[in-house]
Structures are given as structure tokens and as C-alpha cells.
Design a protein around this motif. Structure first.
Motif, short mmCIF file in Angstrom:
data_model
loop_
_atom_site.label_atom_id
_atom_site.label_comp_id
_atom_site.label_asym_id
_atom_site.label_seq_id
_atom_site.Cartn_x
_atom_site.Cartn_y
_atom_site.Cartn_z
N ILE A 232 5.55 10.96 3.08
CA ILE A 232 5.26 11.64 1.83
C ILE A 232 3.76 11.77 1.57
N TRP A 233 2.96 10.96 2.26
CA TRP A 233 1.51 11.03 2.05
C TRP A 233 0.95 12.37 2.49
N LEU B 67 9.82 -0.65 -12.12
CA LEU B 67 10.66 0.51 -12.45
C LEU B 67 11.48 0.95 -11.24
N THR B 68 10.90 0.89 -10.06
CA THR B 68 11.64 1.28 -8.86
C THR B 68 12.79 0.33 -8.59
N ARG B 69 12.57 -0.95 -8.82
CA ARG B 69 13.66 -1.92 -8.64
C ARG B 69 14.78 -1.68 -9.64
N LEU B 70 14.44 -1.25 -10.84
CA LEU B 70 15.48 -0.96 -11.84
C LEU B 70 16.40 0.16 -11.36
N PHE C 126 13.47 3.62 -1.45
CA PHE C 126 12.68 2.74 -2.32
C PHE C 126 11.19 3.01 -2.16
N GLU C 127 10.75 3.17 -0.92
CA GLU C 127 9.32 3.38 -0.67
C GLU C 127 8.85 4.72 -1.24
N PHE D 255 2.57 -9.71 4.98
CA PHE D 255 2.29 -8.27 5.04
C PHE D 255 3.08 -7.56 3.95
N VAL D 256 2.39 -6.83 3.08
CA VAL D 256 3.04 -6.20 1.91
C VAL D 256 3.22 -4.70 2.09
N GLY D 257 2.87 -4.16 3.24
CA GLY D 257 3.08 -2.74 3.46
C GLY D 257 1.78 -1.97 3.47
N LEU D 258 1.89 -0.68 3.82
CA LEU D 258 0.72 0.19 3.93
C LEU D 258 0.45 1.00 2.67
N ASN D 259 1.32 0.91 1.68
CA ASN D 259 1.14 1.72 0.49
C ASN D 259 -0.20 1.51 -0.20
#
Length: 942
Positions: free
Chosen positions: A751-752, A557-560, A569-570, A688-692
Motif C-alpha cells: 500500500i505504500w 482502533l484497528t484491533r477493535l 490488519f496491516e 521487531f515491531v515491523g516496518l510500518n
């Protein structure tokens, strides 16, 4: 921007000529050089230029593989083009026996390979124009994979560091004075006491001294210590500089300009990563930061020690350093919460035998007959059979529960304040105090590849219309279909979660009825435990599965929506993922806490759903015990399964499959050298895919610790034990299982922090409702002070039970075995506040119900306001910035001004001395110069 690029000196371009010449002439190369790390992947073939970044791509292997390490020349693109065209022309005529369809597919594959090669050549040629130096290795130990090694020379590093406004330490060093306040003295005392718990990491700079930092400038290089240029920019900084150049470089010959992200997405390059510093195991492993992190951070034997946050930041960057610093602060703050929670639990254990309501339920002399729990299959039952449940409920539902809820609300505020102060201290130590809008604006200039592609498509559509603007961008109208899709899909996923929870409710209702019909006495005796445990396990499995599905849907959905920047994006991805996973994890818990047992009805007038399914009731001791079981299984199950399976098992399985695939290809295509180079070893690691995912796991855990802590005081203890393992688990994953991520700057956790603050506020309200409506705290209090004849809880159980005449059952709902207890039942009891059947208003809500409801609502209002007021007072009392840090920041600014003032004075004195030296005094017999003529001395000096 290209006009600002400086040419690469010819001396720097030909540093490896000697090495390559020796290799071509088959001259011997010392074995020591071949076996060193410089030749095995960390450096170019000359052993002098460090590999700062690596791009990999797919290559088609011929029948025999041959190692070739090619240096780029000016005519490399034309030479490759001719070779490619000659190969294609030689394959053009088809053999008579060759299948035309197979030949067509082969030609299509060759065309695709050539197209990707042309794009790579253009991109690499553009990289060379920026000053980067490149070297290829297409004969690596990993067949089918080519490596492009990238090195940034000194002039490129200086230029890009100035563009990026990187703060670098200057020669000026000043003394850091410790604070004199009581809080700072206590902090220093704790630091000395806990000295054995600190990791054995050598710091080059004393804690009492700190270098003055300033954004790097080529004009002010004299301010910085450039005695060792190879160490001035560390490997983390070098790779981030190269990454900025890669993001800015475009491949413009295709229809749409392609950046690095687009080239990776289209398969032109298969991966991009900086190199780890070296090996971590083995006798030959040289000392490096990665090995030090493995020994002092990623080992389970040092679980009791603090984390080397400074070294983590030095190796992985500020963003990852802040995550582990936050995780460490959160874990430390869980220690007092876990201790208090255990004390509350032990208090419940110590007072369970003195609890009057439990004693009354367990007393067989009361002989209270309860109404059936389901239609027909269930019969009448004795209240004494709920003795175990009542005693277990007291462990979590006692007078200490309210105190613990207030404590946890204040704990959440103290945790947030402590983290803000810790974050400001790290910002000062890491020279991030000036990292603000100006630096962030530099990173906002890089648009995402998908956004630029959509903008180019829009430009093409508007070229033939009169609506063409000077600056084309995506508007809300362009994104409206994506926004509508997001709203519909998010709503649909939330409804799916509700439907699944409702399905588990139907499972509990049906399995309870089925077990009551069983003839085995053991099965009938353990009905409650079986239903509760199996339902909680089913909920856990569903939560884990839906977590993975919802994560993929949120990303799609975010890519859309095609966000413009990576930061946008993040943030959008985090918001969607948090909403879906929060609803998924807490919907079953919210149902047990606030809805189960309240949508039941009464005997003779029960509420039915989906035809004949009667809504389930709570046990006499309330739903708090079932809520505790659900929380316990969910917390332990999620942490154990997600940690052991997803964070340990899956990465190891993927790494094993990649290595196995490489070995299988190597068997088919033998290679002469079996020793893997550094960039080949990193290729086999996971991306590495990120810290999310890491943050999301901890945020959900924080919600379980704070939101329903009134029903589960042991939640902080379980979270503490999990986090002790989680820190070392994540450390091991980052050091040994993943490729080195790009070092990203950040001054906070983004945002966390807002999500944490929102959860801590909601936790106060949720715990107020749990105490007031889910537990029996308020009914006990009202009975003791309003209805008890002696001011105690004697008679409380009887007060909470209403009467029902069994002749008022609806036809077809009465028990099939009414004589199950051995006698005929005329009146049964059920938990509710209703008038008896002999009253004129039989089965109506009684006055006691409304009195207790008013007390519950009053408690919610008082509890919420008092705790919120105390939280705000604590927030106001503790300053966000430590006093000593604010003084040091102010001192840094003054020292920086003084440094530049001295520099300006030095320049002024130098200019004045130069002018005095160039002025020649005239003797008495000399004529003064003509007004229009230029003095000879001045002319010579100019």
C-alpha cells in the motif's frame, strides 16, 4: 492435515543420546566443544541439530538454581502433571502463623503457573506430533526465563516446503544475457564505473549465471542439488518454515483453541524469535552473514557505498530487502533533486541585490509608513524595517521557483517509474515473478488469533438459537460498533489537531502584542524572528508528541475492528496511521501556505477570533518565508529528534535496562556459567515491531520534499543528508539492536506505493497553489505586463500597498503611541488591493485584485494540466518492466518446460526399457501360453 504428517525416524529422535548420557554419568566433555558456538546456543546439546526457533516462558526459580537440559519423552506431560499436583498437595496445609490472605494469593499464583504449564505441555506435545524436535533449558544464565529450542528435521523441512510452495534453485543453470538496448548499455557502464562503491560481499553465483528455480517437491528431489542437506535450506528459510508450523498448531484443551499469538498474548510464552547467525564482534566470532552485514552495511564508514541488497534479502527476507532497496533508490534519486535545489537557492542568493522589489523596500528614501500590526500595543512602522525579510524571501521566491516545481513533479514520476523497474529486476533475481495469488492465498488461510476468538464467542452465542450457520464469520454488522468508534475517534483526533494549531496561532498573536509592549529595544527589534522561531519549535514538539499518541490510537482502533488476516490488519493500520500523522504534520504548514494573511480583513474592519484576538498578517514579502522556516524546523527537528532519540536512544536504553535487570537478578541468584548463549543474547535484544514506522517516516518526508518544495528548495538536500544517515542507522538497528525478524515474502512494497503515487499527484496541485497564491510570482507578472509604465518591476511595491485614513480606526483599536515615529501620521499603508479612502468606493476590492485573482486561477489550471500531461507522457514512455528482464522471464519459462519434457521422456524410455527387459522371447519348440494363463516372465516381473 495431520494425516499427511510423516513420523519422525527413531534414529533422528536419539541423535543426542550419547551427549546426554555422558553428561548424566559426569563424563568429561572436551573444552573445545563447550566453548564452541554449537554448544553456546546455535545447536542442541548434541551439537548436531540446529536451533531453528526459540520460545521463551517465565519460570519460578527455587532457592538454588541448577542447569538442566531436558529432552522430551512420551510421558513428559503426565510426569509434569504428577509433580505439579504433588507440589500443590504438599503446600495445602497452612501453617498457624501464616497470613490466610497471603496464602490465598500464593495459591492463586501457583494455580496460574500450573495452568500456563499445562497449556505449554499440550502445545509442545502437539508440536512434537508435527515432527518438530524440542529441547528445554530452564537453568539459563538469565534467571526466571526458560527457553524452548525447536529444530525442524529434514523430512519436516521437505514436507513444509512443499506445502508452502517454496521456490528452490534446481541443478539447471542458464546464462543470463545482458540487454543490448542503449539504456541497458548505459546501466552497465554506470555499474562498471561505480564498481568501487559496491560492497565487498562474495556471491557464490556469478552474475552471468542463474539457477533455474522451481517449487520444491519431494517427488522431484532429483531436480535439486541435495549434496549438502544442511545448507540447502538456509537459516532464514528454516525459521520461516518452523514459524508456519507454529502458527498452524493449536492448543485445544482450553475453552477456546489457542494458537501461538494467543499463547504469547496470555503470557503462556513471553517471546518467540529465530536466532541470529552468530556474533558480530570479538576475535572468536566466526564468519557469518550477520557479521558480514555489520561490516559492509551497518557501519558508518561505508556510508558512501551501495547496500548489499542480496545479502539483506538472504538474511532478513524479501519484505525487509524490498524496504531497504526502495530506501536506497529513493536516496539515489534525491541526489539530482538536491543539486537542482541548491542551484535554485544559489540563484536566489546571486540575484538578491538585483531584485527590484527588495531594493525598493530597503530604500529609506521611499519613507513608506505602514499600519500597525496589532491593536493598541503596536504602533506605526517603516517599511524599510522589513528589508531583511524581503531579501531572505527572494532566496526562495524567485523566477527559478516555478522551474523547480515543474522539475520536482517530473522527478516524482521518474522516481516511481525507476522504482517499478528496480522492483521487477529484484523480483526476477529473487525468483518472485511467480509469487502471486496462489502463494498469497496460502498465507491468507492463517486467521488472526483475535478474529478466531471472536468467531468462537459468536458460535457459543448462536449454539442455542436457530441462526446457527455451517460457517460462522464476523460480518459488517458485528463490526459496526467498531467502525463507528473509528470514524468518531478519527474525526475527534483531527479536530484536536486543528484546535492545537489554532492554539499556536493565538500564541503568536498574544506573544507579538506582548513583545511590542516591551521596553527593551533588542526585544522589540527581533519580534518577527522570535515569534516565527518559537512558534515553529512549539509546532515541532506538538507534532512529535502527537505522532506517538496517534500511532497508539490507530493500533487500538484497528484491533477493535478485528481484521481477519495479518495483511488486512496491516493495511487498515497503515491507512489510519497515515491519515492521522499526515494531518498532524501538515496542518500548520497548510495554514501558513493558504490561510494566514487571507483571513485578516483590513484596517478599521479587522477579523477577530475568541473575543479580542486579531488574526495575524503576513509580512510584506508574503508568508513564504515563514512557511520556509516552519518546513525547515519541522524537517530537521523530526529527523534529528526521532532518529537520535527514538531510533537510537530508546532502543539502547531499553536494552540497557533489560541487561541491568538480568544482572540484578543474577546477583540475587548466582549462576555457575556467566557466558551467554546465542538464544540468551537474542533474548536481551529488542523485539521487531515491523516496518510500518520506518515507511511512515519516509512517506512523511517524501510529502515534505514534494508538496511544498516551491517554498523550500533545500528540502531535497536535507532529506538526502538524513537518508544517508538513516540507512546506516536502520542497518545498525536491525543487525545489532533487534531480534531477528521472521523472513516474509513480498513482491512489492504494498500500500505504500499507492500512497507515494497519490502524494506525487497531490504535489502538483499543491505547488501550483503555493506559486499562485502564497508567493508574489503572479502579482509581479501581472504588474510587469499590465500596469508597469516601462515593463519592469519599478513601482511594484507601491502598487501592492493600499491607503488607509487613520481617522477611520474603530474606537479602542488605534495605537497608544501614535507619535512613535516622531511625527503625526494621517495616512498609513497596508498590503492589499483596495480603493483609497478618497474614492467613492473606499476600501472596496479594486480592479487589480480581480485581475490578479483571475491570473492566479488561470496559472493553477495551466500549471496543473501541463505538468500532469508531462508526467503521464513520461509514465507512458518508460516501460514498467525492463526489456531484458521480460526476455529472461520468458526464457525461464521455456527452459522449465524443456526440463520437464526431458524428464517425461526419460521416464517414458525407462518404462519402455523395463518392459523390454521383462519380456522373454519364445523359442521355436516352445508352445505359446494359454490366453487365460499369466506368463511366467510377466509374473516374475510384477
Amino acid at each position: 492435515m495431520s494425516a499427511d504428517y510423516e513420523p519422525v525416524c527413531s534414529e533422528e529422535k536419539n541423535l543426542d543420546v550419547d551427549f546426554v548420557t555422558r553428561a548424566k554419568n559426569n563424563e568429561s566433555i572436551p573444552l573445545k566443544d563447550l566453548c564452541s558456538d554449537k554448544v553456546l546456543g546455535l545447536y542442541f546439546s548434541d551439537g548436531k541439530r540446529r536451533v531453528d526457533y526459540v520460545l521463551t516462558y517465565h519460570i519460578q526459580k527455587s532457592g538454588s538454581t541448577r542447569r538442566q537440559s531436558s529432552k522430551f519423552g512420551d510421558n513428559s506431560f503426565i510426569r509434569r502433571l504428577r509433580r505439579s499436583l504433588s507440589k500443590r498437595s504438599s503446600r495445602a496445609p497452612l501453617q498457624p502463623k501464616e497470613d490466610p490472605e497471603v496464602a490465598a494469593q500464593q495459591h492463586q499464583t501457583d494455580y496460574h503457573e500450573d495452568d500456563q504449564r499445562f497449556k505449554r505441555d499440550e502445545f509442545e506435545e502437539n508440536l512434537q506430533k508435527t515432527g518438530l524436535e524440542l529441547e528445554k533449558d530452564e537453568g539459563s544464565t538469565i534467571p526466571g526465563v526458560g527457553f524452548l529450542k525447536i529444530h525442524a528435521p529434514w523430512n519436516v523441512l521437505c514436507r513444509e516446503a512443499e506445502f508452502m510452495k517454496l521456490k528452490m534453485p534446481t541443478k539447471k543453470v542458464y546464462e543470463v544475457k545482458q540487454g543490448s538496448s542503449v539504456v541497458e548499455k548505459i546501466r552497465m557502464f554506470i555499474h562498471k564505473v561505480t564498481a568501487p562503491l559496491h560492497p565487498k560481499v562474495d556471491t557464490s553465483q556469478s552474475q552471468c549465471q542463474k539457477p533455474l528455480s522451481h517449487p520444491f517437491s519431494r517427488e522431484k528431489q532429483h531436480l535439486f542439488d541435495l549434496s549438502d542437506k544442511n545448507k540447502f535450506f538456509d537459516s532464514k528459510t528454516r525459521s520461516s518454515i518452523v514459524y508456519e508450523v507454529l502458527k498452524r498448531t493449536k492448543c485445544i484443551k482450553p475453552k477456546y483453541p489457542l494458537g501461538l499469538t494467543s499463547l504469547l498474548a496470555n503470557g503462556v510464552y513471553t517471546s518467540a524469535y529465530p536466532l541470529h547467525d552468530g556474533d558480530i564482534e570479538g576475535v572468536s566470532a566466526e564468519p557469518n552473514d550477520r557479521k558480514l552485514l555489520y561490516e559492509q552495511w551497518a557501519s558508518y564508514s561505508v556510508f558512501y557505498k551501495y547496500q548489499p541488497i542480496g545479502l539483506i534479502r538472504k538474511y532478513f527476507g524479501e519484505k525487509i530487502g524490498l524496504y531497504f532497496a526502495w530506501l536506497g533508490v529513493y536516496t539515489q534519486m534525491l541526489i539530482p533533486a538536491a543539486i537542482i535545489g541548491v542551484i535554485v537557492f544559489l540563484y536566489g542568493c546571486a540575484t538578491v541585490d538585483d531584485n527590484i522589489p527588495s531594493m525598493e523596500i530597503c530604500d529609506p528614501r521611499n519613507n513608506i509608513t505602514m499600519c500597525p500590526l496589532c491593536d493598541q500595543a503596536c504602533s506605526y512602522w517603516k517599511l524599510v524595517t522589513a528589508c531583511g525579510t524581503a531579501q531572505a524571501s527572494h532566496l526562495f521566491d524567485n523566477a527559478a521557483t516555478v522551474f523547480f516545481s515543474v522539475f520536482m513533479a517530473l522527478w516524482a514520476v521518474l522516481f516511481m517509474e525507476h522504482w517499478k523497474r528496480r522492483q521487477m529486476r529484484l523480483n526476477y533475481v529473487w525468483d518472485l515473478t511467480g509469487f502471486g495469488e496462489e502463494e498469497e492465498g496460502e498465507h491468507k488461510d492463517h486467521n488472526r488469533a483475535e478474529y478466531e476468538f471472536r468467531v468462537m464467542q459468536k458460535k457459543v452465542k448462536l449454539e442455542h438459537s436457530d441462526l446457527m450457520d455451517e460457517k460462522v464469520k464476523l460480518t459488517c454488522t458485528d463490526r459496526l460498533p467498531a467502525y463507528l468508534t473509528t470514524v468518531v475517534m478519527m474525526g475527534f483526533m483531527i479536530i484536536v489537531t486543528f484546535v492545537i494549531v489554532f492554539g499556536v496561532i493565538l500564541y503568536r498573536i498574544s506573544i507579538r502584542a506582548a513583545l511590542h509592549m516591551s521596553s527593551h529595544p533588542v526585544v522589540r527589534y527581533n519580534i518577527r524572528a522570535t515569534v516565527k522561531t518559537t512558534a515553529a519549535i512549539i509546532n515541532l514538539i506538538i507534532i512529535i508528541i502527537l505522532d506517538e499518541i496517534y500511532g497508539a490510537i490507530a493500533r487500538w482502533l484497528t484491533r477493535l475492528e478485528v481484521p481477519k488476516t495479518d495483511k488486512s490488519f496491516e493495511e487498515r493500520l497503515i491507512f489510519k496511521t497515515f491519515i492521522l500523522k499526515f494531518v498532524n504534520a501538515f496542518t500548520p504548514i497548510v495554514y501558513l501556505a493558504f490561510f494566514r494573511g487571507r483571513l485578516v480583513g483590513r484596517p478599521g474592519n479587522y477579523l477577530y477570533v475568541v473575543g479580542s484576538y486579531r488574526m495575524e498578517e503576513c509580512a510584506h514579502a508574503g508568508c513564504l518565508m515563514e512557511l520556509c522556516i516552519q518546513l525547515c524546523i519541522t524537517m530537521l527537528g523530526k529527523q534529528l529528534i526521532q532518529n537520535n532519540l527514538f531510533e537510537i536512544g530508546l532502543p539502547k536504553l531499553k536494552k540497557m535496562l533489560r541487561r541491568r535487570k538480568s544482572e540484578m537478578v543474577s546477583i540475587q541468584e548466582p549462576v555457575p556459567h556467566k557466558t551467554l548463549k546465542r538464544y540468551e543474547k537474542d533474548q536481551l535484544l529488542g523485539p521487531f515491531v515491523g516496518l510500518n514506522p520506518e515507511y511512515m517516516e519516509m512517506i512523511i518526508q517524501f510529502g515534505m520534499v514534494t508538496l511544498f518544495v516551491a517554498s523550500f528548495p533545500l528540502a531535497p538536500l536535507f532529506a538526502l543528508l538524513n537518508n544517508i544517515i538513516e540507512i546506516r542507522l536502520d542497518a545498525k538497528k536491525f543487525v545489532t539492536e533487534l531480534r531477528r525478524p521472521i523472513a516474509a515474502k513480498a513482491k512489492d512494497i504494498g500500500i505504500w506505493y499507492n500512497l507515494l503515487r497519490g502524494l506525487s499527484k497531490v504535489a502538483v496541485i499543491v505547488n501550483a497553489f503555493v506559486i499562485a497564491f502564497t508567493s508574489d510570482f503572479i502579482p509581479r507578472l501581472v504588474y510587469q505586463y499590465m500596469y508597469s509604465p516601462d515593463g519592469t518591476l519599478h513601482g511594484f511595491v507601491n502598487h501592492t500597498l493600499s491607503y488607509f485614513n487613520v481617522t477611520d480606526f474603530d474606537p479602542g483599536t488605534e495605537p497608544l503611541q501614535p507619535m512613535h515615529l516622531g511625527y503625526k501620521v494621517s495616512v498609513c499603508r497596508y498590503k492589499d488591493y483596495r480603493d483609497p479612502p478618497w474614492s467613492s468606493t473606499k476600501y472596496e476590492l479594486s480592479k487589480e485584485f480581480w485581475a490578479i485573482l483571475a491570473a492566479r486561477l488561470a496559472f493553477v489550471i495551466v500549471f496543473q494540466n501541463v505538468v500532469m500531461l508531462m508526467s503521464d507522457f513520461v509514465d507512458w514512455l518508460i516501460p514498467d518492466i525492463p526489456k531484458d528482464i521480460s526476455l529472461q522471464i520468458h526464457k525461464e519459462k521455456i527452459l522449465m518446460v524443456e526440463l520437464f519434457m526431458k524428464e517425461e521422456q526419460g521416464k517414458r524410455f525407462a518404462a519402455r526399457d523395463n518392459q523390454d527387459n521383462c519380456t522373454v522371447p519364445l523359442s521355436a519348440n516352445q508352445r505359446p501360453p494359454q490366453p487365460r494363463s499369466r506368463p511366467v516372465s510377466q509374473a516374475n516381473c510384477s
